[in-house]
Design a protein around this motif. Structure first.
Motif, mmCIF file in Angstrom:
data_model
loop_
_atom_site.group_PDB
_atom_site.id
_atom_site.type_symbol
_atom_site.label_atom_id
_atom_site.label_comp_id
_atom_site.label_asym_id
_atom_site.label_seq_id
_atom_site.Cartn_x
_atom_site.Cartn_y
_atom_site.Cartn_z
ATOM 1 N N ALA A 21 -16.495 -1.698 -1.584
ATOM 2 C CA ALA A 21 -15.574 -1.121 -2.562
ATOM 3 C C ALA A 21 -14.314 -1.972 -2.617
ATOM 4 O O ALA A 21 -14.025 -2.736 -1.705
ATOM 5 C CB ALA A 21 -15.217 0.310 -2.174
ATOM 6 N N SER A 80 -10.648 -5.535 -0.875
ATOM 7 C CA SER A 80 -11.973 -4.928 -0.747
ATOM 8 C C SER A 80 -12.212 -4.476 0.692
ATOM 9 O O SER A 80 -11.511 -4.905 1.612
ATOM 10 C CB SER A 80 -13.064 -5.929 -1.137
ATOM 11 O OG SER A 80 -13.126 -6.976 -0.178
ATOM 12 N N GLN A 112 -9.500 5.018 -2.080
ATOM 13 C CA GLN A 112 -9.410 4.318 -3.356
ATOM 14 C C GLN A 112 -8.592 5.160 -4.311
ATOM 15 O O GLN A 112 -8.565 6.394 -4.194
ATOM 16 C CB GLN A 112 -10.796 4.101 -3.970
ATOM 17 C CG GLN A 112 -11.580 2.993 -3.317
ATOM 18 C CD GLN A 112 -12.840 2.696 -4.094
ATOM 19 O OE1 GLN A 112 -13.711 3.540 -4.188
ATOM 20 N NE2 GLN A 112 -12.916 1.506 -4.643
#
Length: 122
Positions: A21, A80, A112
């Motif tokens: 992610a 990331s 996130q």
């Protein structure tokens, strides 16, 4: 560091870093004994300087709780999970963890951004 205590015991940091992610925000709540505060701050500063040199690092900020409680919150932004995973697993960083005072308890968790209409954007 004497102890990692997950914010969510069902999904500790070791599981989070396996998910691809980005960008991600590390939030780490740290508690410790007041007598260890200056030692903690020096070691954290050295660790932050190391992380700052790693690929994918964007920023970090350390916060101290109000009042007498030696509780800290650090957040760091990474491009990331892969970048964070590489830095977190780097032998130089891992070698420093035992130098933290034994009273230190860290609770790291990755997040996130979430878009909420008319409030915030991703």
């Amino acid at each position: 560091m004497s102890l990692l205590r997950p914010l969510d015991p069902s999904f500790p940091i070791e599981r989070q870093i396996a998910i691809e992610a980005g960008p991600v925000v590390l939030v780490n709540v740290v508690t410790l004994d007041k007598a260890d505060e200056q030692t903690f701050l020096k070691i954290w500063q050295d660790d932050a300087a190391f992380m700052k040199r790693q690929p994918g690092f964007i920023s970090t900020q350390l916060h101290r709780a109000l009042g007498e409680s030696p509780t800290y919150l650090n957040y760091a932004v990474w491009e990331s999970t892969a970048h964070y995973r590489a830095a977190f697993g780097h032998p130089e960083f891992r070698a420093k963890l035992p130098t933290y005072p034994s009273s230190v308890v860290a609770s790291p968790h990755l997040f996130q951004k979430v878009a909420v209409p008319n409030i915030c954007v991703v």
